[in-house]
Design an enzyme around this catalytic site. Structure first.
Site, PDB file in Angstrom:
ATOM      1  N   LYS A 175      29.975   6.798  62.726  1.00  0.00           N
ATOM      2  CA  LYS A 175      30.767   5.590  62.487  1.00  0.00           C
ATOM      3  C   LYS A 175      31.912   5.895  61.525  1.00  0.00           C
ATOM      4  O   LYS A 175      31.799   6.791  60.700  1.00  0.00           O
ATOM      5  CB  LYS A 175      29.874   4.509  61.853  1.00  0.00           C
ATOM      6  CG  LYS A 175      28.879   3.860  62.789  1.00  0.00           C
ATOM      7  CD  LYS A 175      28.050   2.817  62.041  1.00  0.00           C
ATOM      8  CE  LYS A 175      27.016   2.147  62.931  1.00  0.00           C
ATOM      9  NZ  LYS A 175      27.598   1.279  63.948  1.00  0.00           N
ATOM     10  N   ARG A 182      18.187  -0.004  70.213  1.00  0.00           N
ATOM     11  CA  ARG A 182      17.472  -0.269  71.465  1.00  0.00           C
ATOM     12  C   ARG A 182      16.516   0.868  71.815  1.00  0.00           C
ATOM     13  O   ARG A 182      15.513   0.668  72.481  1.00  0.00           O
ATOM     14  CB  ARG A 182      18.486  -0.545  72.584  1.00  0.00           C
ATOM     15  CG  ARG A 182      19.422   0.595  72.855  1.00  0.00           C
ATOM     16  CD  ARG A 182      20.659   0.157  73.625  1.00  0.00           C
ATOM     17  NE  ARG A 182      21.683  -0.454  72.768  1.00  0.00           N
ATOM     18  CZ  ARG A 182      22.841  -0.928  73.214  1.00  0.00           C
ATOM     19  NH1 ARG A 182      23.125  -0.901  74.509  1.00  0.00           N
ATOM     20  NH2 ARG A 182      23.703  -1.466  72.385  1.00  0.00           N
TER      21      ARG A 182
HETATM   22  N1  BES Z   1      23.525  -1.318  63.737  1.00  0.00           N
HETATM   23  C1  BES Z   1      24.576  -1.326  64.675  1.00  0.00           C
HETATM   24  C2  BES Z   1      25.085  -2.738  64.971  1.00  0.00           C
HETATM   25  C3  BES Z   1      25.900  -3.389  63.902  1.00  0.00           C
HETATM   26  C4  BES Z   1      27.214  -3.030  63.704  1.00  0.00           C
HETATM   27  C5  BES Z   1      25.375  -4.410  63.164  1.00  0.00           C
HETATM   28  C6  BES Z   1      27.967  -3.668  62.748  1.00  0.00           C
HETATM   29  C7  BES Z   1      26.133  -5.058  62.218  1.00  0.00           C
HETATM   30  C8  BES Z   1      27.435  -4.683  62.005  1.00  0.00           C
HETATM   31  C9  BES Z   1      24.116  -0.725  65.991  1.00  0.00           C
HETATM   32  O1  BES Z   1      23.204   0.293  65.890  1.00  0.00           O
HETATM   33  C10 BES Z   1      25.313  -0.165  66.673  1.00  0.00           C
HETATM   34  O2  BES Z   1      25.886   0.744  66.149  1.00  0.00           O
HETATM   35  N2  BES Z   1      25.670  -0.730  67.814  1.00  0.00           N
HETATM   36  C11 BES Z   1      26.815  -0.286  68.535  1.00  0.00           C
HETATM   37  C12 BES Z   1      26.439  -0.247  69.985  1.00  0.00           C
HETATM   38  C13 BES Z   1      27.479   0.385  70.852  1.00  0.00           C
HETATM   39  C14 BES Z   1      27.578   1.865  70.542  1.00  0.00           C
HETATM   40  C15 BES Z   1      27.104   0.173  72.293  1.00  0.00           C
HETATM   41  C16 BES Z   1      27.936  -1.302  68.279  1.00  0.00           C
HETATM   42  O3  BES Z   1      27.658  -2.493  68.190  1.00  0.00           O
HETATM   43  O4  BES Z   1      29.063  -0.858  68.133  1.00  0.00           O
HETATM   44 MN    MN Z   2      24.157   2.170  65.647  1.00  0.00          MN
END
Ligand code: BES
Ligand code: MN
Ligand code: ZN
Length: 500
Positions: A278, A352
């Site tokens: 990230k 997931r």
């Molecule tokens: N933990 C994150 C989701 C998240 C992001 C929660 C920002 C709160 C604030 C999750 O694991 C994630 O990174 N999801 C990705 C999924 C994508 C790669 C399909 C997302 O939401 O960008």
């Molecule tokens: Mn994630």
């Protein structure tokens, strides 16, 4: 906090601070009017000169009024009397609590519970006063060495006439138990990832089992999970120096064995994104990626405190999502515990992966229904913001129950659709399916992924990515959706038990 019931007349109540309402347009509540009458109309005069208008959010503190047994009167705006609902009422108690916190009051008596709050009985008004009070007084100071002044408030009275004493006390008990569960959830969420590791979550679960006789905990380590074939979960955790854990809790409170409700909570103690790392902005907030897990622990704490006659199972997959030379790469294919294969196209869609194996694992308990709670997608934050948690389920009855509970608890959810067509986005040329479905409908395709592992079970998914914590100046965990989950269990109990 020590709570007490009081039925003395406002003017004669000895307390550091009497909290009374004022409605929009300067209309005094019955309590404010009684207090005013006893002090030579000083309150009516202050209101009349516009010191407080009565809008929600307004407060006015008056000290040492003659003729009153209390040291101070705290007036709180309640808005339009026709629109005094649970949300407004909680807001008013919070506003009052904010002032009490600021001035360092030691004790107070709340008269707001005497106001007619639409659809909320005396028990509910007592309960929600306690929840709102403790929510506002909460501070996370364990890791500061400075000399932060401790919260002075130690005694809080709730007023009603004698006939409702039982209801008030029941409401206080409920509210205090919910507040305790919420506090545990917030504390765990706010802890940094170097302290709140998968092992720390496991330790917290064990402490709950020690504190409550009806809770049992089992923690599966990596070797045990490998034996079970939980390769989707392990693919997320294995590049971290903190070993993954599967934390399994059982609360046995039902008089006869019954199919338990199962709660699953995403426990990513830090989500770096893995190899799909990230960006740095706000990355610290990914310590909150275990808030689903924390809410399951908080709910267990509340349920045990209330000694609810139900059976409950909790499954918490806990892992840290990190990159290193052994990390899962985009394109890697793993066989999940269910036997289905998954192409991991994005290592940041890790929630997931740990949840799908947990859904398979929970089948051994033959649960009556399963609810998973997860900070699953940024897409849900975009869709619903910070007010509503996302709710996805194909089970209409479960959806109705959760929506109803969310309103009763003031812990809101909004349903997002989950029809089959969305699942097409998860097709993979090489495995049974991919772990991502592209940007459109991201919260929904994440739920569709989970649905593939929940087949045949009554199941609902709560995406709390937008609601589990607040960002900005007042950054911190909210404790949601503990109030919702507890309310759901309470209502289910009241409407399904033959005695009720
Ligand atoms: N933990 C994150 C989701 C998240 C992001 C929660 C920002 C709160 C604030 C999750 O694991 C994630 O990174 N999801 C990705 C999924 C994508 C790669 C399909 C997302 O939401 O960008
Ligand atoms: Mn994630
Ligand atoms: Zn995550």
């Amino acid at each position: 906090m020590e709570y007490f019931f009081s039925s003395t007349a406002p003017a004669r109540t000895r307390t550091g601070c009497a909290i009374a309402g004022v409605y929009e347009g300067g209309q005094l509540s019955a309590t404010a009017a009684a207090l005013s009458k006893a002090c030579g109309r000083r309150i009516a005069t202050a209101v009349g000169s516009g010191d407080i208008g009565g809008k929600p959010g307004e407060t006015l503190l008056l000290s040492r009024l003659p003729g009153l047994a209390c040291d101070r009167v705290l007036l709180v705006g309640l808005g339009n009397p026709e629109q005094l609902d649970l949300k407004r009422y909680r807001r008013a108690v919070s506003d009052a609590a904010g002032v009490l916190k600021r001035i360092g009051a030691r004790d107070a008596v709340n008269y707001l519970a005497l106001e007619p709050v639409r659809g909320v009985d005396m028990r509910g008004r007592a309960r929600h006063a306690v929840e709102a009070l403790e929510h506002t007084l909460y501070r996370f100071t364990g890791l500061k060495t400075g000399t932060d002044r401790p919260i002075a408030l130690g005694r809080f009275g709730i007023v009603g006439d004698r006939a409702v004493r039982g209801a008030v006390e029941a409401g206080v008990r409920e509210g205090a138990a919910i507040a305790a569960g919420v506090r545990l959830t917030r504390d765990l969420g706010n802890l940094p990832a170097n302290i709140c590791t998968p092992s720390h979550l496991a330790k917290t679960a064990r402490e709950l089992a020690k504190a409550h006789r009806k809770i049992e905990v089992q923690v599966l380590d990596v070797a045990q999970m490998r034996k079970l074939g939980m390769n989707a979960l392990l693919a997320v955790g294995h590049a971290s120096t903190e070993p993954a854990k599967l934390i399994v809790l059982q609360y046995r409170g039902a008089p006869r064995r019954e199919a338990p409700v199962a709660l699953l909570g995403k426990g990513i103690t830090f989500d770096s994104g893995g190899i799909c790392i990230k960006p740095a902005t706000d990355l610290d907030e990914m310590k909150y990626d275990m808030c689903g897990a924390a809410s399951v622990l908080g709910t267990f704490d509340t349920v045990a405190r209330l000694a609810l006659p139900i059976d409950l199972v909790g499954v918490i997959p806990a892992a840290e999502n990190m990159p290193d030379g052994s990390a899962t790469r985009p394109g890697d294919i793993v066989k999940s515990m269910s036997g289905k294969t998954i192409e991991i196209l994005n290592t940041d869609a890790e929630g997931r992966l740990i949840l799908c194996d947990s859904l398979t694992y929970v089948r051994r308990f033959k649960p009556a229904l399963v609810i998973d709670v997860a900070t699953l997608t940024g897409a849900c934050v975009i869709a619903l913001g910070a007010q509503y948690s996302g709710l996805m389920s194909a089970d209409a009855e479960l959806v109705a129950g959760l929506r109803r509970a969310s309103e009763d608890a003031c812990d809101l959810v909004w349903q997002l659709p989950m029809s089959e067509e969305y699942a097409d986005q998860l097709k993979s040329p090489f495995a049974d399916f991919a772990n991502i479905g592209g940007r459109p409908g991201g919260a929904i395709t994440a739920a569709c992924f989970l649905a593939k592992f929940a087949e045949g079970m009554r199941w609902a998914h709560l995406d709390i990515a937008g609601t589990a914590w607040v960002s900005g100046a007042n950054k911190g965990a909210t404790g949601r959706p503990v109030p919702l989950l507890v309310q759901f269990l309470l209502t289910r109990l009241r409407t399904s038990s033959p005695a009720a």
